[in-house]
Scaffold this active site. Structure first.
Site, short mmCIF file in Angstrom:
data_model
loop_
_atom_site.label_atom_id
_atom_site.label_comp_id
_atom_site.label_asym_id
_atom_site.label_seq_id
_atom_site.Cartn_x
_atom_site.Cartn_y
_atom_site.Cartn_z
N VAL A 8 -1.95 2.37 2.34
CA VAL A 8 -2.49 2.84 1.06
C VAL A 8 -2.21 4.33 1.00
O VAL A 8 -2.11 5.00 2.02
CB VAL A 8 -3.99 2.51 0.89
CG1 VAL A 8 -4.20 1.02 0.73
CG2 VAL A 8 -4.80 3.05 2.04
N SER A 9 -2.11 4.85 -0.21
CA SER A 9 -1.67 6.23 -0.39
C SER A 9 -2.75 7.29 -0.16
O SER A 9 -2.44 8.41 0.16
CB SER A 9 -1.08 6.41 -1.79
OG SER A 9 0.05 5.59 -1.92
N THR A 10 -4.01 6.93 -0.35
CA THR A 10 -5.07 7.92 -0.18
C THR A 10 -6.20 7.36 0.67
O THR A 10 -6.33 6.14 0.83
CB THR A 10 -5.67 8.35 -1.54
OG1 THR A 10 -6.35 7.23 -2.11
CG2 THR A 10 -4.60 8.86 -2.50
#
Length: 181
Positions: A8-10
């Site tokens: 996931v990006s964050t």
């Protein structure tokens, strides 16, 4: 052995959807990362790379979880192939262990890169439109012109750097940035 990779990006995002899908696909080990795909150094991906053995299959939920560009994906698949490791994507439904899977990989990789480029183009167009209406993005400047002038005068008067920074409530790198500009 099926080995999964979820990203996931964050830190705020939840990887459960991906990890559940990887578990359902039969992955015995899953590496989970919370980092942007644009970051080159991904610690969990590096651990995964060390863990892979000939005959394993790397499984991801979607192509964009592994790489953000077609070039990255092709490099990964070529690396995996050289190690005798197959690559599967659950959402796109292909396996590079077959010639048809390789073809599908290249097609979906191109489409993923195309989609990313469209997003970048729309973002840039939006920023340009905002600037044309007078909106300025980015962080506000720490020092206005008067304070910049004061910083220069204090520096030229040989005041200690710490004293200048304390007086203007800025850090040393910020001071040096303004002095250089």
């Amino acid at each position: 052995m099926l080995i999964g990779y979820a990203r996931v990006s964050t830190l705020d995002q939840n990887p459960n959807l991906q990890s559940d899908a990887l578990t359902a696909a039969g992955c015995e080990k899953i590496f989970i990362e919370k980092i942007s795909g644009t970051v080159a150094e991904r610690p969990e991906l590096n651990k995964l790379k060390e863990h892979l053995r000939k005959g394993d299959t790397l499984v991801v939920w979607r192509l964009d979880r592994l790489g953000r560009s077609l070039k990255d994906l092709i490099e990964w698949v070529n690396y995996l192939d050289s190690q005798g490791v197959a690559f599967k994507s659950i959402q796109e439904g292909f396996d590079t262990g077959t010639s048809g899977g390789r073809l599908v990989f290249h097609l979906f990789g191109a489409l993923a890169e195309f989609e990313r480029n469209l997003i970048q183009e729309r973002t840039m167009a939006g920023l340009t439109a905002a600037r044309s209406r007078g909106r300025v993005g980015g962080r506000p400047k720490k020092l206005n012109e008067a304070k910049q002038k004061m910083a220069r005068q204090m520096y030229d008067a040989k005041n200690p750097i710490k004293e200048i920074c304390d007086a203007l409530n800025i850090s040393k790198p910020t001071l040096y940035k303004y002095l250089a500009g």
